[in-house]
Design a protein around this motif. Structure first.
Motif, short mmCIF file in Angstrom:
data_model
loop_
_atom_site.label_atom_id
_atom_site.label_comp_id
_atom_site.label_asym_id
_atom_site.label_seq_id
_atom_site.Cartn_x
_atom_site.Cartn_y
_atom_site.Cartn_z
N ARG A 98 -4.63 -0.73 -1.06
CA ARG A 98 -3.75 -1.87 -0.93
C ARG A 98 -3.92 -2.75 -2.16
O ARG A 98 -5.04 -2.99 -2.61
N GLN A 128 0.84 -1.19 0.00
CA GLN A 128 0.00 0.00 0.00
C GLN A 128 0.88 1.24 0.00
O GLN A 128 1.65 1.45 0.95
N ALA A 129 0.76 2.00 -1.06
CA ALA A 129 1.49 3.25 -1.17
C ALA A 129 0.63 4.37 -0.60
O ALA A 129 -0.60 4.26 -0.54
N PRO A 130 1.25 5.48 -0.18
CA PRO A 130 0.49 6.60 0.38
C PRO A 130 -0.59 7.07 -0.58
O PRO A 130 -0.33 7.30 -1.76
N GLY A 131 -1.80 7.19 -0.07
CA GLY A 131 -2.91 7.69 -0.87
C GLY A 131 -3.48 6.70 -1.86
O GLY A 131 -4.37 7.04 -2.65
N LYS A 132 -3.01 5.46 -1.80
CA LYS A 132 -3.50 4.44 -2.74
C LYS A 132 -4.09 3.26 -1.98
O LYS A 132 -3.82 3.06 -0.80
N GLN A 183 8.13 -1.17 5.72
CA GLN A 183 8.23 -0.07 4.77
C GLN A 183 9.37 -0.32 3.78
O GLN A 183 10.49 -0.64 4.18
N THR A 216 11.21 1.83 0.74
CA THR A 216 11.33 3.13 0.09
C THR A 216 12.42 3.04 -0.97
O THR A 216 13.56 2.67 -0.66
N THR A 231 7.70 1.93 -3.95
CA THR A 231 7.67 2.45 -2.59
C THR A 231 6.29 2.24 -1.98
O THR A 231 5.28 2.67 -2.53
N ALA A 232 6.26 1.56 -0.83
CA ALA A 232 5.00 1.23 -0.18
C ALA A 232 5.29 0.50 1.12
O ALA A 232 6.43 0.11 1.38
#
Length: 120
Positions: free
Chosen positions: A44, A38-42, A115, A117, A90-91
């Motif tokens: 899973r 799961q990326a930020p704002g997206k 995490q 990155t 990145t997620a």
């Protein structure tokens, strides 16, 4: 039931990481394993799946040819080998198990995530 992911971190584009998922408290070999991210704002998303014996795997198109899922039933561990990483990878990566295979109503367990990155 416990699933503990490890192996995440900061890596440069083009680099590699190997994630591990250590499992305990259930019949590991009777459960299918999936890795999600799961990326930020997206939302899973499913990244990779492996069957109970490890004989069959499948991958999201975005990681096919770069990621490899595997498992060691004797050690009750699952792995995600990630190569040629790019910033879009990145997620937070999560280990998930679903089973046991003989159950009509299967249980679903998640780890806490690790995490990853990818950045220069």
């Amino acid at each position: 039931v416990q699933l503990v992911e490890s192996g995440g971190g900061l890596v440069q584009p083009g680099g590699s990481l190997r994630l591990s998922c250590a499992a305990s408290g259930f019949a590991f070999s009777a459960y299918d394993i999936t890795w999600h991210r799961q990326a930020p704002g997206k939302e899973r998303e499913l990244v990779a799946h492996i069957t109970t014996s490890g004989s069959s795997t499948d991958y999201a198109d975005s990681v096919k040819g770069r990621f490899t899922i595997s498992r060691d039933n004797a050690k009750t561990r699952a792995y995600l080998e990630m190569n040629t990483l790019n910033p879009e990878d990145t997620a937070v990566y999560y280990c998930n198990v679903n089973g046991p295979f003989w159950a009509r109503q299967k249980a679903d367990y998640w780890g806490q995530g690790t995490q990853v990155t990818v950045s220069s």
